[in-house]
Design an enzyme around this catalytic site. Structure first.
Site, PDB file in Angstrom:
ATOM      1  N   ASP A   1      -7.569 -30.027 -10.329  1.00  8.17           N
ATOM      2  CA  ASP A   1      -6.708 -31.027 -10.532  1.00  8.17           C
ATOM      3  C   ASP A   1      -7.423 -32.294  -9.963  1.00  8.17           C
ATOM      4  O   ASP A   1      -8.102 -32.301  -9.050  1.00  8.17           O
ATOM      5  CB  ASP A   1      -5.441 -30.869 -10.056  1.00  8.17           C
ATOM      6  CG  ASP A   1      -4.232 -31.533 -10.751  1.00  8.17           C
ATOM      7  OD1 ASP A   1      -4.634 -32.355 -11.508  1.00  8.17           O
ATOM      8  OD2 ASP A   1      -3.088 -31.044 -10.539  1.00  8.17           O
TER       9      ASP A   1
ATOM     10  N   GLU B   1       3.049 -28.145 -14.629  1.00  5.71           N
ATOM     11  CA  GLU B   1       2.546 -28.544 -13.156  1.00  5.71           C
ATOM     12  C   GLU B   1       3.429 -30.039 -12.912  1.00  5.71           C
ATOM     13  O   GLU B   1       3.750 -30.132 -11.864  1.00  5.71           O
ATOM     14  CB  GLU B   1       1.103 -28.876 -13.313  1.00  5.71           C
ATOM     15  CG  GLU B   1       0.482 -29.164 -11.814  1.00  5.71           C
ATOM     16  CD  GLU B   1       0.528 -30.247 -11.265  1.00  5.71           C
ATOM     17  OE1 GLU B   1       0.277 -30.755 -10.117  1.00  5.71           O
ATOM     18  OE2 GLU B   1       0.847 -31.418 -12.013  1.00  5.71           O
TER      19      GLU B   1
HETATM   20 ZN   LIG Z   1      -2.260 -33.122 -12.086  1.00  2.26          ZN
END
Ligand SMILES: [Zn+2]
Length: 344
Positions: A242, A222
């Site tokens: 997130d 990511e």
């Molecule tokens: Zn992150």
């Protein structure tokens, strides 16, 4: 009825994840830990080719699949060059300020499996020696690793087995305080991964099934932008879990689950975002809706790669992200509760 997240389970797992180095590109060890955790909850796990994990939970109605993603890869660095005086020049993995890693302890992971400790310093690290030590610009070329071994030349370093391309992880310094704060590097996004496992643990312990199938992607690229670029084709909607941003004109607190309406990749799905807000209201979950000016998520990666999905972004509020981060356990628990409300 709302679920009761298992705080002890979630915080213990989070601490373990934080203590396991996993800079993007060097996530093999932490993925083994993820595999073990999935097995302990009897959740089937499959791998994608780049080493991300896909956990599958069967829903009451199997005609649709909801995706949830969290990433275990973190910021870190790689050895760019071995300098003649026996220090290491770095290249960053992921985006951060050099002053946020200055003076941090680190580990160099060699390709042959050895580990050496060191400290990240500016190349003018002492006010007793360098008249410009205070103003000296903290940029990549001006930073280096001092290895905790007796080395005086590049050859000495090579003899240790350290080479260009070796990964460098930063000491996370994870602490959970009696007041419930979790301060550590890499809460982005390990706090969310712990929340995702908190959700799965609740399904098992409280014996409930999600409405639709759920696939949880534990992604491992990511921080460099392509974590969830591939997602299984049966996923029709994806919630990237997130960290939420805190500061400036944002309203999120370290106890909130953040719901992001728009980030630098554009607006998230209107219906999903509205539903998440509505569920947080209904369930009395502390939340904040914010817009992140400098942010992209795994959902952005999936959309950018052409996935035919709608997507949203939620996660625990994290202060000083990509630096010395802090959140509160309430934010992690609120994230679990909102995810549960969504998939129920
Ligand atoms: Zn992150």
């Amino acid at each position: 009825m709302s679920i009761q997240p298992n705080e002890t389970y979630i915080l213990n797992l989070l601490k373990e994840l934080l203590d396991t180095p996993s800079p993007t590109g060097y996530t093999g060890h932490i993925m083994k830990r993820i595999e073990k955790e999935a097995a302990s909850l009897s959740v089937p796990l499959a791998w994608n080719e780049k080493g991300g994990a896909i956990l599958s939970i069967t829903g009451q109605d199997t005609s649709r699949t909801v995706g949830l993603s969290g990433h275990v890869d973190t910021l870190g660095a790689m050895v760019r060059a071995i300098k003649s005086e026996g220090t290491l020049r770095l290249t960053s993995v992921g985006g951060y300020m050099m002053n946020s890693i200055e003076n941090e302890y680190c580990v160099i992971h060699t390709r042959s499996g050895k580990k050496y400790t060191g400290t990240i310093l500016s190349t003018h690290p002492s006010v007793h020696v360098y008249s410009d030590a205070r103003e000296f610009k903290r940029e990549e070329a001006n930073m280096e690793v001092r290895i905790d071994e007796w080395v005086e030349s590049a050859d000495d370093v090579k003899k240790l087995g350290i080479g260009v391309g070796d990964f460098v992880s930063f000491d996370a310094r994870a602490v959970i305080t009696p007041s419930g704060f979790i301060k550590s590097r890499h809460l982005d996004d390990k706090a969310s991964v712990a929340a995702l496992f908190g959700l799965l643990e609740s399904m098992k312990r409280e014996n409930w099934k999600p409405k639709y199938n759920v696939k949880v992607l534990i992604s491992n690229y990511e921080e460099v932008g392509h974590g969830a670029a591939y997602i299984p084709s049966d996923i029709k909607e994806l919630i990237a879990v997130d960290m939420g941003c805190i500061g400036d004109d944002l309203s999120c607190k370290e106890t909130d689950v953040s719901i992001c309406a728009k980030d630098s990749s554009g607006p998230y799905d209107y219906e999903m975002t509205s539903r998440l807000i509505q569920l947080a209201e209904q369930e009395g979950i502390a939340y904040a809706v914010d817009v992140y000016p400098h942010y992209g998520s795994d959902a952005s990666a999936a959309l950018g790669a052409g996935s035919n999905i709608k997507a949203a972004l939620i996660g625990p509020g994290v202060h000083a992200s990509h630096a010395m981060e802090r959140t509160h356990k309430q934010a992690v628990l609120n994230t679990v509760k909102l995810l549960a409300a969504y998939v129920k």
